[in-house]
Motif scaffolding. Structure first.
Motif, PDB file in Angstrom:
ATOM      1  N   GLY A  60      20.855 -44.760 -27.899  1.00  0.00           N
ATOM      2  CA  GLY A  60      20.479 -44.231 -26.268  1.00  0.00           C
ATOM      3  C   GLY A  60      21.389 -43.663 -25.530  1.00  0.00           C
ATOM      4  O   GLY A  60      21.395 -42.926 -24.962  1.00  0.00           O
ATOM      5  N   ALA A  61      21.870 -43.101 -27.146  1.00  0.00           N
ATOM      6  CA  ALA A  61      23.184 -41.825 -26.395  1.00  0.00           C
ATOM      7  C   ALA A  61      23.023 -40.876 -27.889  1.00  0.00           C
ATOM      8  O   ALA A  61      22.823 -41.681 -29.098  1.00  0.00           O
ATOM      9  CB  ALA A  61      24.333 -42.552 -25.892  1.00  0.00           C
ATOM     10  N   ILE A  62      23.006 -39.373 -27.364  1.00  0.00           N
ATOM     11  CA  ILE A  62      23.323 -38.683 -28.832  1.00  0.00           C
ATOM     12  C   ILE A  62      24.108 -37.800 -28.066  1.00  0.00           C
ATOM     13  O   ILE A  62      24.440 -37.100 -26.731  1.00  0.00           O
ATOM     14  CB  ILE A  62      22.786 -37.717 -29.338  1.00  0.00           C
ATOM     15  N   ARG A  63      25.264 -37.081 -28.626  1.00  0.00           N
ATOM     16  CA  ARG A  63      26.458 -36.661 -28.992  1.00  0.00           C
ATOM     17  C   ARG A  63      26.248 -35.574 -29.973  1.00  0.00           C
ATOM     18  O   ARG A  63      25.936 -35.222 -31.035  1.00  0.00           O
ATOM     19  CB  ARG A  63      27.400 -37.089 -28.803  1.00  0.00           C
ATOM     20  N   ARG A  64      26.976 -34.081 -29.575  1.00  0.00           N
ATOM     21  CA  ARG A  64      26.848 -33.008 -30.556  1.00  0.00           C
ATOM     22  C   ARG A  64      28.168 -33.270 -31.247  1.00  0.00           C
ATOM     23  O   ARG A  64      29.503 -33.811 -30.482  1.00  0.00           O
ATOM     24  CB  ARG A  64      27.102 -31.391 -30.157  1.00  0.00           C
ATOM     25  N   GLU A  65      28.443 -33.338 -32.932  1.00  0.00           N
ATOM     26  CA  GLU A  65      29.517 -33.210 -33.503  1.00  0.00           C
ATOM     27  C   GLU A  65      29.593 -32.080 -34.465  1.00  0.00           C
ATOM     28  O   GLU A  65      28.629 -32.391 -35.481  1.00  0.00           O
ATOM     29  CB  GLU A  65      30.039 -34.678 -34.446  1.00  0.00           C
ATOM     30  N   GLY A  66      30.065 -30.790 -34.052  1.00  0.00           N
ATOM     31  CA  GLY A  66      29.720 -29.463 -34.754  1.00  0.00           C
ATOM     32  C   GLY A  66      28.315 -29.332 -35.187  1.00  0.00           C
ATOM     33  O   GLY A  66      27.779 -29.088 -34.169  1.00  0.00           O
ATOM     34  N   ASP A  67      27.217 -29.631 -36.908  1.00  0.00           N
ATOM     35  CA  ASP A  67      25.930 -28.839 -36.582  1.00  0.00           C
ATOM     36  C   ASP A  67      25.448 -29.694 -37.013  1.00  0.00           C
ATOM     37  O   ASP A  67      24.042 -29.912 -36.707  1.00  0.00           O
ATOM     38  CB  ASP A  67      26.217 -28.497 -37.657  1.00  0.00           C
ATOM     39  N   VAL A  68      25.527 -30.736 -36.336  1.00  0.00           N
ATOM     40  CA  VAL A  68      24.991 -32.513 -35.892  1.00  0.00           C
ATOM     41  C   VAL A  68      25.368 -33.009 -35.079  1.00  0.00           C
ATOM     42  O   VAL A  68      26.185 -32.877 -34.161  1.00  0.00           O
ATOM     43  CB  VAL A  68      24.587 -33.422 -37.548  1.00  0.00           C
ATOM     44  N   TRP A  69      23.775 -33.650 -35.150  1.00  0.00           N
ATOM     45  CA  TRP A  69      23.839 -34.671 -33.627  1.00  0.00           C
ATOM     46  C   TRP A  69      24.766 -36.384 -33.728  1.00  0.00           C
ATOM     47  O   TRP A  69      24.194 -37.186 -34.796  1.00  0.00           O
ATOM     48  CB  TRP A  69      22.833 -34.218 -32.926  1.00  0.00           C
ATOM     49  N   VAL A  70      25.237 -37.222 -32.926  1.00  0.00           N
ATOM     50  CA  VAL A  70      25.492 -38.242 -34.068  1.00  0.00           C
ATOM     51  C   VAL A  70      24.640 -39.765 -32.671  1.00  0.00           C
ATOM     52  O   VAL A  70      25.132 -38.893 -31.379  1.00  0.00           O
ATOM     53  CB  VAL A  70      26.492 -38.424 -34.154  1.00  0.00           C
ATOM     54  N   ALA A  71      24.462 -40.345 -32.845  1.00  0.00           N
ATOM     55  CA  ALA A  71      23.828 -41.634 -32.188  1.00  0.00           C
ATOM     56  C   ALA A  71      24.114 -43.221 -32.896  1.00  0.00           C
ATOM     57  O   ALA A  71      24.286 -42.940 -34.194  1.00  0.00           O
ATOM     58  CB  ALA A  71      21.925 -41.542 -32.269  1.00  0.00           C
ATOM     59  N   GLU A  72      24.036 -43.621 -31.436  1.00  0.00           N
ATOM     60  CA  GLU A  72      24.051 -44.831 -32.253  1.00  0.00           C
ATOM     61  C   GLU A  72      23.157 -45.642 -31.997  1.00  0.00           C
ATOM     62  O   GLU A  72      22.673 -45.964 -30.732  1.00  0.00           O
ATOM     63  CB  GLU A  72      25.542 -45.723 -31.364  1.00  0.00           C
ATOM     64  N   SER A  73      22.050 -46.217 -33.106  1.00  0.00           N
ATOM     65  CA  SER A  73      21.330 -46.748 -33.155  1.00  0.00           C
ATOM     66  C   SER A  73      21.565 -47.821 -33.866  1.00  0.00           C
ATOM     67  O   SER A  73      22.288 -48.250 -33.539  1.00  0.00           O
ATOM     68  CB  SER A  73      20.365 -45.973 -34.984  1.00  0.00           C
ATOM     69  N   PRO A  74      20.443 -48.755 -33.386  1.00  0.00           N
ATOM     70  CA  PRO A  74      19.851 -49.873 -33.626  1.00  0.00           C
ATOM     71  C   PRO A  74      20.229 -50.568 -34.809  1.00  0.00           C
ATOM     72  O   PRO A  74      20.861 -51.643 -35.810  1.00  0.00           O
ATOM     73  CB  PRO A  74      18.408 -50.631 -33.669  1.00  0.00           C
ATOM     74  N   MET A  75      20.889 -49.911 -35.970  1.00  0.00           N
ATOM     75  CA  MET A  75      20.938 -49.733 -37.126  1.00  0.00           C
ATOM     76  C   MET A  75      22.483 -49.055 -37.694  1.00  0.00           C
ATOM     77  O   MET A  75      23.163 -49.038 -38.806  1.00  0.00           O
ATOM     78  CB  MET A  75      20.104 -48.957 -38.705  1.00  0.00           C
ATOM     79  N   GLY A  76      23.236 -48.770 -36.400  1.00  0.00           N
ATOM     80  CA  GLY A  76      24.338 -48.188 -36.412  1.00  0.00           C
ATOM     81  C   GLY A  76      24.427 -46.975 -36.498  1.00  0.00           C
ATOM     82  O   GLY A  76      23.046 -46.157 -35.663  1.00  0.00           O
TER      83      GLY A  76
END
Length: 137
Positions: free
Chosen positions: A41-57
């Motif tokens: 449901g959400a994604i945020r940028r951390e450096g060169d990658v994007w981080v998401a909290e997915s159903p699998m973690g």
């Protein structure tokens, strides 16, 4: 039909919008939560990658650089540390002002037929959601 552990399935959705419009929208990682619910449901940028909290973690997502070819490939690094490469293309349609988005889903080693089908259903729903958003504009 029995699937092989190296099976790929191309999931395609036609969209009544020019390919450039589809690419511009879908290539913006900040918009992923609007249509790619498989990533969470959400994604945020951390450096060169994007981080998401997915159903699998927690997963990280690294996207192909912006390009003129409609390439939306992205690598998803799973909580286990493994990385899944997801080929995605936006193609001009056969009629003016239309396009097609194609996601190549790959069956991972050890993945059951049921898990592969569930992933295919999730990808299909995500692409249909993308179509709905773009055709509503």
């Amino acid at each position: 039909m029995t699937s092989s552990p190296h099976e790929s399935r191309h999931i395609a959705v036609r969209i009544a919008r020019p390919a450039a419009d589809v690419y511009a929208y879908a290539s913006d990682p900040a918009r992923l939560p609007d249509w790619a619910h498989g990533l969470g449901g959400a994604i945020r940028r951390e450096g060169d990658v994007w981080v998401a909290e997915s159903p699998m973690g927690r997963v990280t997502v690294a996207f192909a650089p912006p390009n003129d070819f409609g390439v939306l490939d992205h690598d998803v690094t799973l909580p286990s540390g493994g990385t899944v490469h997801n080929p995605v293309r936006v193609l001009p349609g056969t009629e003016p002002s239309t396009s097609e988005i194609v996601f190549t889903l790959r069956r991972l080693p050890g993945m059951t037929e049921a898990d592969f089908e569930r992933d295919a259903d999730t990808v299909t729903a995500d692409l249909e959601r993308l179509r709905g958003l773009l055709e509503a504009d």
